[in-house]
Design a protein around this motif. Sequence first.
Motif, PDB file in Angstrom:
ATOM      1  N   MET A   1       9.360 -91.200  75.137  1.00 35.81           N
ATOM      2  CA  MET A   1       8.014 -91.750  75.028  1.00 35.81           C
ATOM      3  C   MET A   1       7.375 -91.415  73.692  1.00 35.81           C
ATOM      4  N   VAL A   2       7.613 -90.214  73.222  1.00 35.63           N
ATOM      5  CA  VAL A   2       7.107 -89.841  71.895  1.00 35.63           C
ATOM      6  C   VAL A   2       7.729 -90.744  70.830  1.00 35.63           C
ATOM      7  N   GLY A   3       9.027 -91.001  70.955  1.00 32.67           N
ATOM      8  CA  GLY A   3       9.705 -91.868  70.000  1.00 32.67           C
ATOM      9  C   GLY A   3       9.150 -93.280  70.003  1.00 32.67           C
ATOM     10  N   PHE A   4       8.923 -93.861  71.182  1.00 35.09           N
ATOM     11  CA  PHE A   4       8.377 -95.210  71.259  1.00 35.09           C
ATOM     12  C   PHE A   4       6.970 -95.273  70.674  1.00 35.09           C
ATOM     13  N   ALA A   5       6.183 -94.241  70.937  1.00 31.60           N
ATOM     14  CA  ALA A   5       4.813 -94.217  70.402  1.00 31.60           C
ATOM     15  C   ALA A   5       4.834 -94.213  68.876  1.00 31.60           C
ATOM     16  N   ILE A   6       5.717 -93.413  68.293  1.00 30.70           N
ATOM     17  CA  ILE A   6       5.808 -93.349  66.831  1.00 30.70           C
ATOM     18  C   ILE A   6       6.265 -94.690  66.264  1.00 30.70           C
ATOM     19  N   LEU A   7       7.274 -95.299  66.885  1.00 28.33           N
ATOM     20  CA  LEU A   7       7.781 -96.582  66.401  1.00 28.33           C
ATOM     21  C   LEU A   7       6.704 -97.660  66.422  1.00 28.33           C
ATOM     22  N   GLY A   8       5.801 -97.565  67.390  1.00 24.69           N
ATOM     23  CA  GLY A   8       4.794 -98.599  67.537  1.00 24.69           C
ATOM     24  C   GLY A   8       3.617 -98.489  66.594  1.00 24.69           C
ATOM     25  N   VAL A   9       3.345 -97.269  66.080  1.00 24.88           N
ATOM     26  CA  VAL A   9       2.095 -97.107  65.328  1.00 24.88           C
ATOM     27  C   VAL A   9       2.276 -96.612  63.896  1.00 24.88           C
ATOM     28  N   VAL A  10       3.439 -96.029  63.584  1.00 28.17           N
ATOM     29  CA  VAL A  10       3.613 -95.415  62.264  1.00 28.17           C
ATOM     30  C   VAL A  10       4.200 -96.423  61.281  1.00 28.17           C
ATOM     31  N   GLU A  11       3.772 -96.371  60.033  1.00 30.50           N
ATOM     32  CA  GLU A  11       4.250 -97.283  58.997  1.00 30.50           C
ATOM     33  C   GLU A  11       5.393 -96.702  58.174  1.00 30.50           C
ATOM     34  N   ASN A  12       5.409 -95.383  58.005  1.00 33.56           N
ATOM     35  CA  ASN A  12       6.382 -94.737  57.127  1.00 33.56           C
ATOM     36  C   ASN A  12       7.807 -94.941  57.646  1.00 33.56           C
ATOM     37  N   ALA A  13       8.691 -95.459  56.788  1.00 35.24           N
ATOM     38  CA  ALA A  13      10.049 -95.808  57.196  1.00 35.24           C
ATOM     39  C   ALA A  13      10.846 -94.586  57.638  1.00 35.24           C
ATOM     40  N   ALA A  14      10.717 -93.477  56.918  1.00 34.61           N
ATOM     41  CA  ALA A  14      11.475 -92.275  57.260  1.00 34.61           C
ATOM     42  C   ALA A  14      11.068 -91.736  58.626  1.00 34.61           C
ATOM     43  N   ILE A  15       9.776 -91.752  58.916  1.00 35.78           N
ATOM     44  CA  ILE A  15       9.299 -91.263  60.206  1.00 35.78           C
ATOM     45  C   ILE A  15       9.768 -92.184  61.329  1.00 35.78           C
ATOM     46  N   LYS A  16       9.744 -93.487  61.084  1.00 34.09           N
ATOM     47  CA  LYS A  16      10.195 -94.437  62.094  1.00 34.09           C
ATOM     48  C   LYS A  16      11.682 -94.265  62.393  1.00 34.09           C
ATOM     49  N   TYR A  17      12.460 -93.987  61.363  1.00 31.75           N
ATOM     50  CA  TYR A  17      13.889 -93.749  61.589  1.00 31.75           C
ATOM     51  C   TYR A  17      14.092 -92.479  62.417  1.00 31.75           C
ATOM     52  N   SER A  18      13.289 -91.446  62.132  1.00 31.07           N
ATOM     53  CA  SER A  18      13.359 -90.219  62.934  1.00 31.07           C
ATOM     54  C   SER A  18      13.004 -90.503  64.385  1.00 31.07           C
ATOM     55  N   ALA A  19      12.055 -91.420  64.595  1.00 33.57           N
ATOM     56  CA  ALA A  19      11.669 -91.766  65.959  1.00 33.57           C
ATOM     57  C   ALA A  19      12.826 -92.409  66.721  1.00 33.57           C
TER      58      ALA A  19
ATOM     59  N   ILE B   1      16.453-101.047  62.417  1.00 30.37           N
ATOM     60  CA  ILE B   1      16.789-100.367  61.155  1.00 30.37           C
ATOM     61  C   ILE B   1      16.758-101.356  60.001  1.00 30.37           C
ATOM     62  N   GLN B   2      17.166-102.583  60.260  1.00 33.11           N
ATOM     63  CA  GLN B   2      17.098-103.607  59.223  1.00 33.11           C
ATOM     64  C   GLN B   2      15.655-103.832  58.794  1.00 33.11           C
ATOM     65  N   ASP B   3      14.731-103.713  59.729  1.00 35.52           N
ATOM     66  CA  ASP B   3      13.312-103.832  59.425  1.00 35.52           C
ATOM     67  C   ASP B   3      12.852-102.720  58.482  1.00 35.52           C
ATOM     68  N   LEU B   4      13.607-101.621  58.449  1.00 33.22           N
ATOM     69  CA  LEU B   4      13.284-100.519  57.538  1.00 33.22           C
ATOM     70  C   LEU B   4      13.846-100.744  56.142  1.00 33.22           C
ATOM     71  N   GLY B   5      14.615-101.821  55.959  1.00 34.29           N
ATOM     72  CA  GLY B   5      15.122-102.148  54.638  1.00 34.29           C
ATOM     73  C   GLY B   5      16.627-102.070  54.502  1.00 34.29           C
ATOM     74  N   TYR B   6      17.342-101.807  55.591  1.00 30.91           N
ATOM     75  CA  TYR B   6      18.800-101.706  55.540  1.00 30.91           C
ATOM     76  C   TYR B   6      19.418-102.972  56.123  1.00 30.91           C
ATOM     77  N   THR B   7      20.524-103.412  55.560  1.00 40.36           N
ATOM     78  CA  THR B   7      21.162-104.649  56.015  1.00 40.36           C
ATOM     79  C   THR B   7      22.664-104.465  56.154  1.00 40.36           C
ATOM     80  N   ASP B   8      23.278-105.374  56.902  1.00 43.81           N
ATOM     81  CA  ASP B   8      24.727-105.476  57.045  1.00 43.81           C
ATOM     82  C   ASP B   8      25.359-104.147  57.431  1.00 43.81           C
TER      83      ASP B   8
END
Length: 484
Positions: free
Chosen positions: A343-361, A293-300
């Motif tokens: 598995m769907v979640g891992f696939a999305i995390l690995g290939v998608v750039e959009n932060a909101a979609i990755k958080y949903s994954a 999640i920190q990689d998506l721009g959130y910290t602490d």
Amino acid sequence: MSWRENAFTTDTSTKDDTDGQSLSKRATKNLVDKIDRNLLPIISVLYLVSCLDRSNLGNAKQAGLAEDLHMTGKDDYNIAISVFFPFYLAVQVPSNLILTRLRPSLWIPTFMLAWAIVTISLGLVKNYTGLLVLRCALGIAEGGIFPGIVYYLTKWYKRHEYGFRIAIFFSAAEAGGTFNGFLGDAIMDMHGVGGLNGWSWIFIAEGLVSLCIAGVAYWRMHDYPDRAKFLSPSEKQAVVRRLDEDAYRLSDRFELKYVRNALLDWKIWMHMIITVGICVPVYSIGEFLPTIIQDLGYTDDHALLMAMPPHGAACLFILCGGYLADKHRQRGIYIIGFCLLAMVGFAILGVVENAAIKYSACFLVAMGIYPIVPQDVAWNANNIGGSTKRAVGIAMHIGFGNLGGAVAGFIIREDDAGRFVSGHGILLLITASSCLLTAFMTWYLRKENGRRDREYKCPDSYTREEKMREAEKGDRAPFFRYTI
């Protein structure tokens, strides 16, 4: 005559009941609810505290542990995490064997007392070597808790009832774990008190809490149904009778041949391999979700807050999956469905750039991976016939499966590229492997049940005497049917 005794009705058609008594549906529900109220709160707290105490190393690292202990090696922290698990595994089978002979109200709280002392000692450690030694000791002290609690529940509930109960205490720990980061931050404010750093107080404070709860557990935990003080004599008889019938009256004797049968049962080993494939992503996500999640721009604190909703959704799915699997008396199909979701979640995390979609994954991963653990544990326990073999089989399963935690720290690493592409790809493949093995097990157990239906008579048509003659065979008895 009390309302409890009035709850019994006579059923002279029940072939296996020598005394002719059976519980009405309403009385059964009241009895199971009463067991829930007296068992689940204390074991949920025990398991929650054990999970907090083994996972507080991350909070201590943030509070300066690595610097104070001169952890300069690239993998020092991951080694400190991983060294816990071989010792955690080694103690589980011996512990469960001892539990078949000793009182749970003494054995399980004693483990808690031991890990409380080790946790407090971690707060006083002075070097990296001492940290590793105490992490090994913590693995030994905590190793008997999860398999011990699962075995303990199988001595209270029928096969299609304890899957949901395992889900309850597992979800309680998962929910409590979401607040672990905030708890660590609060304790860090004690930095300097008594001349100790904040990370020392994280271990000491949580160890003292465990110490107090261990004292309560000695008083609040109950032994097996025939000795439970909260049950009336008639209720004790009812619980023992319904469990005896559900277990097909298989042998409860302690003999080494049942230990050998468990060690040589390929189905238990299959569950062990499946669980390794599940525990690797469980520990990876549980340890590094805030970093993702920190990689998506959130910290602490914002990163900790953003990690809570996926875990909350996971708790809901854990409970719903446990309830439905028990209700339908099937587990394999639910595990397959949860694997696919993750598995769907891992696939999305690995290939998608959009932060909101990755958080949903992250939601998909958490909702898919976490519910599998209690259901696979229950599935394995459902299909092991005989008390001693079940105790060993549960410990083998949980212990070996948790070896996944030993390698999880090396899957997703903070120094990897931003999206952790390689790590998520590995987790996707590992989960897919467990999914395929689960599908195979589901197919095989259906086939084996069908063969027994064709070659032997209906399980309900066996008399008590016929079942007693076959009791030594365990789950190989002709009247035993597997949960699929």
